[in-house]
Enzyme design. Structure first.
Site, PDB file in Angstrom:
ATOM      1  N   ALA A   1     115.711  52.612  43.168  1.00 12.93           N
ATOM      2  CA  ALA A   1     115.926  52.672  41.849  1.00 12.93           C
ATOM      3  C   ALA A   1     116.201  54.252  41.304  1.00 12.93           C
ATOM      4  O   ALA A   1     115.658  55.114  42.130  1.00 12.93           O
ATOM      5  CB  ALA A   1     114.871  52.090  40.907  1.00 12.93           C
TER       6      ALA A   1
ATOM      7  N   GLU B 107     114.788  45.642  48.235  1.00 15.28           N
ATOM      8  CA  GLU B 107     114.409  44.529  47.739  1.00 15.28           C
ATOM      9  C   GLU B 107     115.791  43.581  47.231  1.00 15.28           C
ATOM     10  O   GLU B 107     115.739  42.329  47.356  1.00 15.28           O
ATOM     11  CB  GLU B 107     113.668  44.849  46.258  1.00 15.28           C
ATOM     12  CG  GLU B 107     112.492  45.370  46.318  1.00 15.28           C
ATOM     13  CD  GLU B 107     111.873  45.970  45.247  1.00 15.28           C
ATOM     14  OE1 GLU B 107     110.580  45.678  44.676  1.00 15.28           O
ATOM     15  OE2 GLU B 107     112.575  46.760  44.629  1.00 15.28           O
TER      16      GLU B 107
ATOM     17  N   GLU C  92     107.541  52.909  47.348  1.00 11.99           N
ATOM     18  CA  GLU C  92     107.194  53.319  45.885  1.00 11.99           C
ATOM     19  C   GLU C  92     105.607  53.693  45.906  1.00 11.99           C
ATOM     20  O   GLU C  92     105.506  54.539  44.735  1.00 11.99           O
ATOM     21  CB  GLU C  92     107.195  51.777  45.304  1.00 11.99           C
ATOM     22  CG  GLU C  92     108.421  51.312  44.830  1.00 11.99           C
ATOM     23  CD  GLU C  92     109.111  50.351  45.986  1.00 11.99           C
ATOM     24  OE1 GLU C  92     110.299  49.791  45.776  1.00 11.99           O
ATOM     25  OE2 GLU C  92     108.347  50.469  47.136  1.00 11.99           O
TER      26      GLU C  92
END
Length: 256
Positions: A61, A109, A129
């Site tokens: 992300a 993901e 993460e």
């Protein structure tokens, strides 16, 4: 940021933000959701290949967008990601992820939303993460342990370790590893093999195999989104993401 083309019965969806290693931001999630809805309405398609442009599948992300999110904004960001990823995952046609490079965080993901994953020898997988002070937010805590052994999923998520394609093959995260120059040919060959079969039988086979997998997933993803949002109230998250964006050394995590 999302390119789509058709070759006969087969669709090819390419994440196309190569200057940022295809990092996921809100705009991309909206485009992905719209494209998934469009693909769902195309009855001529029998298989879908998902890949990334350039050197990465999806590197994660977009940290520069995420780092200053409030708790509420972070929960909304995770929900937006889950909406887009579920729209893709819930397609009735089989999905093949052709993983050409980094598939980290949101990229891993995204690959987990596919029914079959083929990796280039240069591919890297991971859910790093925790090193940024957050949890996976787009389904990683749920889809990874529904795909590989629970203890291995725990190890990858809790350490944030990045693994290569051969390790991903060994633990069952991918079904085959091929040279980079052969990746799309391999994916296309598999897609054609699937598309040559009876479409209703293929779709129903996918539904049957995913039935148990999908039960309670929506509820589990919402719980993950809330926990993801909780991390954005921590000093550790702000420090780690600021260090990442500014390319400065991280301080020691304080647990606050």
């Amino acid at each position: 940021m999302i390119n789509f083309e058709k070759q006969g019965y087969i669709g090819i969806l390419t994440i196309d933000r190569p200057h940022a290693l295809n990092a996921i931001n809100s705009e991309m999630l909206n485009e992905l959701n719209e494209k998934a809805v469009e693909i769902a309405g195309d009855e001529s398609l029998r298989c879908l290949i998902v890949t990334g442009a350039g050197k990465a599948f999806v590197a994660g992300a977009d940290i520069s967008e995420m780092k200053d999110l409030s708790h509420e904004q972070a929960v909304d960001f995770a929900r937006n990601g889950n909406r887009a990823f579920c729209a893709l995952e819930n397609l009735e046609i089989p999905i093949i992820a052709a993983v050409n490079g980094f598939a980290l965080g949101g990229g891993c993901e995204l690959a987990l939303c596919a029914d079959i994953r083929i990796a280039s020898e240069k591919a890297k997988f991971g859910q790093p993460e925790v090193g940024l002070g957050i949890t996976p937010g787009f389904g990683g805590t749920q889809r990874l342990m529904r795909t590989i052994d629970r203890a291995r999923a725990m190890e990858l998520i809790l350490t944030g370790r990045v693994i290569d394609a051969n390790e991903a093959l060994r633990i069952g995260l991918v079904s085959r590893v091929v040279p980079p120059e052969s990746l799309m040919d391999e994916a296309m060959g598999l897609a054609k093999e699937i598309a040559a079969n009876a479409p209703i039988a293929v779709r129903n086979s996918k539904k049957a195999m995913r039935f148990k997998y999908m039960r309670l997933l929506e509820e589990d993803l919402e719980n993950e989104a809330r926990l993801f949002g909780d991390c954005f109230e921590s000093c550790d998250q702000r420090m780690a993401m600021t260090s990442f964006v500014n390319k400065t050394p991280k301080e020691e995590f304080k647990g606050k």
